[in-house]
Design a protein around this motif. Structure first.
Motif, short mmCIF file in Angstrom:
data_model
loop_
_atom_site.label_atom_id
_atom_site.label_comp_id
_atom_site.label_asym_id
_atom_site.label_seq_id
_atom_site.Cartn_x
_atom_site.Cartn_y
_atom_site.Cartn_z
N GLY A 196 62.55 -63.81 -32.74
CA GLY A 196 63.08 -64.15 -34.05
C GLY A 196 62.99 -65.63 -34.34
O GLY A 196 62.64 -66.04 -35.46
N ALA A 197 63.30 -66.47 -33.35
CA ALA A 197 63.26 -67.92 -33.56
C ALA A 197 61.85 -68.40 -33.84
O ALA A 197 61.61 -69.21 -34.74
CB ALA A 197 63.84 -68.64 -32.35
N LEU A 198 60.87 -67.91 -33.06
CA LEU A 198 59.49 -68.34 -33.25
C LEU A 198 58.90 -67.81 -34.56
O LEU A 198 58.27 -68.55 -35.31
CB LEU A 198 58.63 -67.88 -32.07
CG LEU A 198 58.96 -68.49 -30.71
CD1 LEU A 198 58.04 -67.92 -29.65
CD2 LEU A 198 58.82 -70.01 -30.75
N THR B 128 58.09 -83.17 -28.59
CA THR B 128 58.19 -81.72 -28.75
C THR B 128 58.36 -81.03 -27.41
O THR B 128 59.27 -80.20 -27.23
CB THR B 128 56.93 -81.19 -29.46
OG1 THR B 128 56.91 -81.66 -30.82
CG2 THR B 128 56.92 -79.66 -29.47
N VAL B 129 57.52 -81.38 -26.44
CA VAL B 129 57.58 -80.73 -25.12
C VAL B 129 58.91 -81.05 -24.43
O VAL B 129 59.55 -80.16 -23.85
CB VAL B 129 56.39 -81.18 -24.25
CG1 VAL B 129 56.53 -80.64 -22.83
CG2 VAL B 129 55.07 -80.70 -24.87
N LEU B 130 59.34 -82.30 -24.49
CA LEU B 130 60.58 -82.69 -23.80
C LEU B 130 61.81 -82.07 -24.45
O LEU B 130 62.75 -81.65 -23.76
CB LEU B 130 60.69 -84.22 -23.79
CG LEU B 130 59.70 -84.94 -22.86
CD1 LEU B 130 59.67 -86.43 -23.16
CD2 LEU B 130 60.07 -84.70 -21.40
N LEU B 131 61.81 -81.97 -25.77
CA LEU B 131 62.94 -81.33 -26.45
C LEU B 131 62.95 -79.83 -26.17
O LEU B 131 64.02 -79.22 -26.07
CB LEU B 131 62.87 -81.61 -27.94
CG LEU B 131 63.25 -83.04 -28.34
CD1 LEU B 131 62.88 -83.31 -29.80
CD2 LEU B 131 64.74 -83.30 -28.12
N TRP B 132 61.78 -79.23 -26.05
CA TRP B 132 61.73 -77.81 -25.66
C TRP B 132 62.35 -77.63 -24.28
O TRP B 132 63.12 -76.69 -24.06
CB TRP B 132 60.28 -77.33 -25.65
CG TRP B 132 59.69 -77.10 -27.00
CD1 TRP B 132 60.30 -77.23 -28.21
CD2 TRP B 132 58.34 -76.70 -27.28
NE1 TRP B 132 59.42 -76.93 -29.23
CE2 TRP B 132 58.21 -76.61 -28.69
CE3 TRP B 132 57.23 -76.43 -26.49
CZ2 TRP B 132 57.02 -76.24 -29.32
CZ3 TRP B 132 56.03 -76.06 -27.10
CH2 TRP B 132 55.93 -75.96 -28.50
N LEU B 133 62.00 -78.52 -23.34
CA LEU B 133 62.54 -78.41 -21.98
C LEU B 133 64.06 -78.63 -21.98
O LEU B 133 64.80 -77.89 -21.30
CB LEU B 133 61.87 -79.43 -21.06
CG LEU B 133 62.37 -79.48 -19.61
CD1 LEU B 133 62.21 -78.12 -18.94
CD2 LEU B 133 61.61 -80.55 -18.82
N ALA B 134 64.53 -79.60 -22.74
CA ALA B 134 65.98 -79.85 -22.81
C ALA B 134 66.70 -78.65 -23.40
O ALA B 134 67.77 -78.25 -22.91
CB ALA B 134 66.25 -81.10 -23.66
N ASN C 77 70.06 -79.31 -31.23
CA ASN C 77 69.64 -78.69 -32.49
C ASN C 77 69.64 -79.70 -33.64
O ASN C 77 68.70 -79.76 -34.44
CB ASN C 77 70.55 -77.51 -32.83
CG ASN C 77 70.38 -76.34 -31.88
OD1 ASN C 77 69.42 -76.28 -31.12
ND2 ASN C 77 71.33 -75.43 -31.90
N ALA C 78 70.72 -80.50 -33.72
CA ALA C 78 70.81 -81.50 -34.79
C ALA C 78 69.72 -82.55 -34.63
O ALA C 78 69.10 -82.98 -35.61
CB ALA C 78 72.19 -82.16 -34.77
N PHE C 79 69.46 -82.95 -33.40
CA PHE C 79 68.43 -83.95 -33.12
C PHE C 79 67.05 -83.42 -33.49
O PHE C 79 66.26 -84.10 -34.17
CB PHE C 79 68.50 -84.31 -31.63
CG PHE C 79 67.62 -85.45 -31.21
CD1 PHE C 79 67.20 -86.41 -32.12
CD2 PHE C 79 67.22 -85.57 -29.90
CE1 PHE C 79 66.39 -87.48 -31.72
CE2 PHE C 79 66.41 -86.63 -29.48
CZ PHE C 79 66.00 -87.58 -30.40
N VAL C 80 66.75 -82.20 -33.06
CA VAL C 80 65.44 -81.62 -33.33
C VAL C 80 65.21 -81.44 -34.82
O VAL C 80 64.12 -81.70 -35.34
CB VAL C 80 65.29 -80.26 -32.60
CG1 VAL C 80 64.03 -79.53 -33.04
CG2 VAL C 80 65.27 -80.46 -31.09
N ALA D 189 61.85 -74.97 -30.96
CA ALA D 189 62.68 -75.50 -29.87
C ALA D 189 63.64 -74.43 -29.36
O ALA D 189 63.82 -74.24 -28.15
CB ALA D 189 63.45 -76.73 -30.35
N LEU D 190 64.26 -73.70 -30.30
CA LEU D 190 65.15 -72.61 -29.91
C LEU D 190 64.37 -71.46 -29.29
O LEU D 190 64.84 -70.80 -28.36
CB LEU D 190 65.95 -72.13 -31.11
CG LEU D 190 67.10 -73.03 -31.57
CD1 LEU D 190 67.64 -72.57 -32.92
CD2 LEU D 190 68.21 -73.04 -30.53
N GLY D 191 63.16 -71.20 -29.84
CA GLY D 191 62.35 -70.10 -29.31
C GLY D 191 61.97 -70.35 -27.86
O GLY D 191 62.15 -69.48 -26.99
N VAL D 192 61.45 -71.53 -27.56
CA VAL D 192 61.10 -71.87 -26.18
C VAL D 192 62.38 -71.93 -25.33
O VAL D 192 62.40 -71.48 -24.18
CB VAL D 192 60.34 -73.20 -26.12
CG1 VAL D 192 60.11 -73.63 -24.67
CG2 VAL D 192 59.00 -73.08 -26.85
#
Length: 439
Positions: free
Chosen positions: A64-66, A242-248, A350-353, A369-372
Motif C-alpha cells: 500500500g505504501a509503495l 534516499t537510501v539512508l532515510l530508507w534504512l533509518a 516521516n516529517a523529515f522525509v 520510505a515507509l514502504g521500504v
C-alpha cells in the motif's frame, strides 16, 4: 504554504482529521499485540506462527505504501485518504469473524494495503498546510494520533478481552467508517499543491479563497506521469539521502512493530501477569506521544537530523537497560523512553522525509520510505517470535532491538543536506520576510 498564513481553523481541521485517521492505524498496530496471547491459546499456534501472521498486515502495508503513496501525487490526496480509511476499516472489522488463522492472516494482509496508503497521504497533507518553521511539531502532533490509537487498544484490551473475547477488539476497527468518513467528506480539503500541479488553477484558486489561504507557488512540469515522482527520489543530490532515510525508517519500524507486538508476551516471560504486561504497552505509547511533541519542537529549532540521532540513541540505551530487569518503577520509565525512541523516532523520520523532497514528490518520498521501512516492520514480529520460540531468555529480544537502534543511529547521522531544504534556506536568507510571512 508557499505564501500567506494558514488560518488556524483550516490547519487544525486537516491535523484533526488526519490525526484521527492515523489513530486507527495505531490502533491496528497495537490490537494484534494485545490479542496475541488469546490467539495462541484459542488456535493452538506457536509464537513463530503468530509472528508470521503479524507480518501479513505489514506486507500489505508495504504494498500500500509503495503503490498508493506513489499514485497519490497523481490522483489527489483527499480522495486517496478517504478510500484508504474506508478500506482498512472494513477489513479490520472482518477479522473478528475469521474462523481460522489462515483467513485471519489474509484479512490482516488486505487491511494492511489500506493502512499502508494512509500514512504517506496524511503526512503530505499535514506538512503542506503546516506553518513554515513549525512543520515538524505540527506533523508530530498529528502523528501522535498513532500512539493515541495504540493507547486506546491497550486500554480497551485490559477489560474487554477477558470479559467478551478478542473478537471485540477487531469489531471496534469499523469505527472509522462511521466517524471519520462523514467528517472527511464534508471538511477535508484537497491538496492545493496537487491542484496546481494538475493545472487545475481555477479549482485551486476557488479552494484557496474558501480556506483563506494563498495559492502555493509550485513550478508545474510540462509533462508529468505517475512515475515521474519516483525518478525524483534518485536524482543527484537526493540519492544518498534516499537510501539512508530508507534504512533509518526500516530500523525504526522494526523496533516499533517488534516491540508493540511482543512487549506483552516478553513481559509475561519475565513473570509479569497479563494485565501488568498490557500496562507496559500502554506506557510505551504514552511515552511516544509526549516525546514526539518535545522532539518535534526540538527538530524545528535545531534541525531534524541531530534530534533523530539522539532519539535513536535513547532507544538503544533504554531498550538495552530493560534486559537487566531493574525495579518496576524504573522499567516503566524505560518503557516510556523506549516508546519515544521507537514510535517517536519514526514520527520524526516521516516529517523529515516529507520535507526532504520537492512538493512534486512529497507523497511519493514518504510512501517509499515507509514502504521500504515496512520490511523492518515485517521482520520485527517475525524475528521477535523466533527469539521467543528459541527458548532464549526474554533479555535477547531487548538486545536485538537495541542493536537495531544503533544501526538506525548511524544511518540518520550520515543523511546529507537535501537540495530542496538547502534551496528553501537560501530563499529565506535572501528574503527574511518570507520566513516571517509564512511562519
Amino acid at each position: 504554504m508557499a505564501a500567506g498564513r494558514t488560518p488556524n481553523r483550516t490547519l487544525w481541521t486537516v491535523v484533526a482529521l488526519c490525526g484521527l485517521s492515523v489513530a486507527f492505524d495505531g490502533y491496528d498496530l497495537v490490537v494484534f499485540g494485545t490479542t496475541v496471547p488469546s490467539l495462541l491459546a484459542e488456535w493452538q499456534i506457536g509464537p513463530a506462527e503468530a509472528g508470521r501472521i503479524g507480518s501479513y498486515a505489514l506486507i500489505g502495508m508495504l504494498i500500500g505504501a509503495l503503490l498508493i503513496g506513489t499514485v497519490t501525487d497523481w490522483l489527489g490526496r483527499r480522495w486517496t485518504m478517504i478510500a484508504c480509511v474506508t478500506w482498512f476499516s472494513a477489513l479490520t472489522a472482518l477479522c473478528a469473524l475469521a474462523p481460522s488463522p489462515e483467513i485471519f492472516g489474509l484479512l490482516r494482509f488486505l487491511s494492511g494495503i489500506g493502512l499502508g496508503g494512509l500514512m504517506p497521504t496524511a503526512a503530505a497533507l499535514v506538512v503542506e498546510y503546516a506553518p513554515r518553521g513549525k512543520q515538524n511539531v505540527t506533523y508530530t502532533i498529528m502523528q501522535s494520533g498513532y500512539a493515541v490509537g495504540g493507547i486506546l487498544a491497550a486500554s480497551l484490551a485490559i477489560p474487554l478481552i477477558p470479559a467478551v473475547g478478542w473478537q471485540t477488539m477487531y469489531l471496534i476497527g469499523a469505527a472509522p467508517v462511521l466517524i471519520i468518513i462523514p467528517l472527511a467528506l464534508r471538511y477535508l480539503p484537497e491538496s492545493l499543491e496537487y491542484l496546481v500541479l494538475r493545472g487545475e488553477t481555477a479549482k485551486a484558486e476557488a479552494l484557496a479563497a474558501k480556506l483563506g489561504v494563498a495559492v502555493p507557488e509550485v513550478a508545474r512540469p510540462e509533462k508529468r506521469s505517475w512515475y515521474s515522482s519516483i525518478r525524483e527520489l534518485a536524482r543527484p543530490g537526493f540519492r544518498a539521502g534516499t537510501v539512508l532515510l530508507w534504512l533509518a525508517s526500516l530500523c525504526a519500524l522494526l523496533m516499533v512493530y517488534g516491540m508493540n507486538t511482543w512487549l506483552p508476551q516478553i513481559m509475561r516471560q519475565a513473570d509479569f501477569p497479563l494485565g501488568s504486561a498490557l500496562s507496559f504497552l500502554l506506557v510505551f505509547n504514552v511515552g511516544s506521544i509526549i516525546g514526539s511533541i518535545i522532539g518535534g519542537r526540538a527538530a524545528d529549532r535545531v534541525g531534524s537530523k541531530p534530534v533523530l540521532v539522539i532519539s535513536f540513541l535513547l532507544a538503544a540505551v533504554s531498550i538495552a537497560t530493560l534486559a537487566v530487569r531493574p525495579s518496576v518503577a524504573t522499567i516503566y520509565v524505560l518503557v516510556a523512553i523506549a516508546g519515544y525512541g521507537t514510535i517517536g523516532t519514526q514520527n520524526l523520520i516521516n516529517a523529515f522525509v516529507t520535507r526532504y523532497y520537492p512538493v512534486t514528490a512529497r507523497s511519493t518520498g514518504i510512501g517509499w520510505a515507509l514502504g521500504v521501512g515496512r520490511f523492518g516492520a515485517i521482520l520485527g514480529p517475525v524475528v521477535g517470535g523466533l527469539v521467543i520460540a528459541s527458548g532464549a531468555g526474554f533479555q535477547w529480544n531487548f538486545y536485538m532491538f537495541a542493536a537495531v537502534a544503533v544501526v538506525g543511529l548511524l544511518a540518520a547521522s550520515l543523511v546529507p543536506l537535501s537540495p530542496a531544504l538547502a534551496g528553501e534556506r537560501l530563499r529565506e536568507a535572501i528574503n527574511p520576510e518570507l520566513k516571517e510571512r509564512t511562519a
